[in-house]
Design a protein around this motif. Sequence first.
Motif, short mmCIF file in Angstrom:
data_model
loop_
_atom_site.label_atom_id
_atom_site.label_comp_id
_atom_site.label_asym_id
_atom_site.label_seq_id
_atom_site.Cartn_x
_atom_site.Cartn_y
_atom_site.Cartn_z
N TYR A 151 0.81 -1.21 0.00
CA TYR A 151 0.00 0.00 0.00
C TYR A 151 0.85 1.27 0.00
O TYR A 151 0.70 2.12 -0.87
CB TYR A 151 -0.95 -0.01 1.20
CG TYR A 151 -2.03 1.04 1.11
CD1 TYR A 151 -3.25 0.72 0.56
CD2 TYR A 151 -1.82 2.34 1.57
CE1 TYR A 151 -4.26 1.67 0.46
CE2 TYR A 151 -2.82 3.29 1.48
CZ TYR A 151 -4.03 2.95 0.92
OH TYR A 151 -5.01 3.89 0.81
N SER A 152 1.75 1.40 0.96
CA SER A 152 2.49 2.67 1.09
C SER A 152 3.40 2.91 -0.11
O SER A 152 3.51 4.04 -0.59
CB SER A 152 3.28 2.72 2.40
OG SER A 152 4.25 1.70 2.43
N GLN A 173 1.21 3.99 -2.98
CA GLN A 173 0.75 5.35 -2.77
C GLN A 173 1.85 6.35 -3.12
O GLN A 173 1.59 7.37 -3.78
CB GLN A 173 0.30 5.52 -1.31
CG GLN A 173 -0.39 6.82 -1.04
CD GLN A 173 -0.95 6.87 0.37
OE1 GLN A 173 -0.36 6.31 1.30
NE2 GLN A 173 -2.07 7.54 0.54
N GLN A 174 3.07 6.07 -2.71
CA GLN A 174 4.20 6.95 -3.04
C GLN A 174 4.43 7.00 -4.54
O GLN A 174 4.69 8.08 -5.10
CB GLN A 174 5.47 6.48 -2.33
CG GLN A 174 5.45 6.71 -0.83
CD GLN A 174 6.64 6.07 -0.13
OE1 GLN A 174 7.49 5.46 -0.74
NE2 GLN A 174 6.67 6.23 1.20
N GLU A 213 1.76 9.16 -6.18
CA GLU A 213 2.02 10.57 -5.93
C GLU A 213 3.20 11.08 -6.74
O GLU A 213 3.18 12.23 -7.20
CB GLU A 213 2.22 10.79 -4.43
CG GLU A 213 0.92 10.63 -3.65
CD GLU A 213 1.10 10.61 -2.14
OE1 GLU A 213 2.24 10.53 -1.65
OE2 GLU A 213 0.06 10.66 -1.45
N PRO A 230 -2.99 11.90 -6.76
CA PRO A 230 -3.12 11.94 -5.30
C PRO A 230 -3.29 10.54 -4.70
O PRO A 230 -4.05 9.72 -5.21
CB PRO A 230 -4.39 12.77 -5.07
CG PRO A 230 -4.55 13.57 -6.32
CD PRO A 230 -4.00 12.72 -7.43
N GLY A 231 -2.56 10.29 -3.62
CA GLY A 231 -2.58 8.99 -2.98
C GLY A 231 -3.92 8.58 -2.42
O GLY A 231 -4.18 7.39 -2.24
N PHE A 232 -4.80 9.54 -2.16
CA PHE A 232 -6.11 9.19 -1.60
C PHE A 232 -6.98 8.44 -2.60
O PHE A 232 -8.01 7.89 -2.24
CB PHE A 232 -6.84 10.42 -1.04
CG PHE A 232 -7.22 11.45 -2.05
CD1 PHE A 232 -8.35 11.31 -2.84
CD2 PHE A 232 -6.46 12.61 -2.19
CE1 PHE A 232 -8.72 12.27 -3.77
CE2 PHE A 232 -6.81 13.58 -3.11
CZ PHE A 232 -7.94 13.41 -3.91
N PHE A 233 -6.56 8.38 -3.87
CA PHE A 233 -7.29 7.59 -4.87
C PHE A 233 -6.98 6.10 -4.77
O PHE A 233 -7.69 5.28 -5.37
CB PHE A 233 -6.96 8.06 -6.29
CG PHE A 233 -7.68 9.31 -6.70
CD1 PHE A 233 -9.06 9.38 -6.73
CD2 PHE A 233 -6.96 10.44 -7.06
CE1 PHE A 233 -9.71 10.54 -7.10
CE2 PHE A 233 -7.60 11.60 -7.44
CZ PHE A 233 -8.98 11.66 -7.46
N LEU A 234 -5.94 5.73 -4.04
CA LEU A 234 -5.53 4.32 -4.00
C LEU A 234 -6.63 3.37 -3.54
O LEU A 234 -6.80 2.31 -4.17
CB LEU A 234 -4.26 4.16 -3.15
CG LEU A 234 -3.67 2.76 -3.10
CD1 LEU A 234 -3.44 2.17 -4.48
CD2 LEU A 234 -2.39 2.76 -2.29
N PRO A 235 -7.41 3.66 -2.51
CA PRO A 235 -8.49 2.73 -2.16
C PRO A 235 -9.47 2.50 -3.31
O PRO A 235 -9.96 1.38 -3.50
CB PRO A 235 -9.17 3.39 -0.97
CG PRO A 235 -8.11 4.24 -0.36
CD PRO A 235 -7.30 4.75 -1.53
#
Length: 137
Positions: A31-32, A35-36, A39, A44-49
Motif C-alpha cells: 500500500y504505502s 501510494q508513493q 504521488e 493523489p494517494g487518496f485515490f488508492l483505495p
Amino acid sequence: MKKFESTGLLLARILMPILFISAGWGKINGYSGTQQYMESMGVPGFFLPLVILLEFGGGLAILFGFLTRFTALFTAVFTVLTAFMFHSNFAEGVNQMMFMKNLSIAGGFLVLGLVGPGAYSIDRLLSKKSLAATVAR
C-alpha cells in the motif's frame, strides 16, 4: 452456437481480470509504496483505495459475472486513463508496449460491456430469479 458463445464469454471473464486481481492484491500488500509511486506520477494517494476497489473488487466481479456490463465499461475507461497517466512516456521503450497493452485490454472490456457476461454468470442467475419473481406476481 449459443453454448460456444457462453463458454467463450466465461473463458474471457476468467482470463481478462487476472491482471487486475493480482495488481489489486499487490497494491493491498504494498500500500504505502504504491501510494508513493502514484504521488510521484502526480496522482493523489487518496485515490488508492478506489484503485484497489476497481482492480481487485472489479476484477472479482468480472470473474464471477456480477454487474458485468457496468464494471467492464468502467474498467475500460480506467485502463485507458492509466495508459495515458502512467505509460505515455514513449522515450522509455517499455512504456509504449504497456500503453498498447492497456488499449488492447480496454478493447476487450468494451466488448464484454457491450455483449454482457454470458449464461454462466451471477448476472444471468439474478436476472432469471428476477424474471421468475415478476412472472409469479
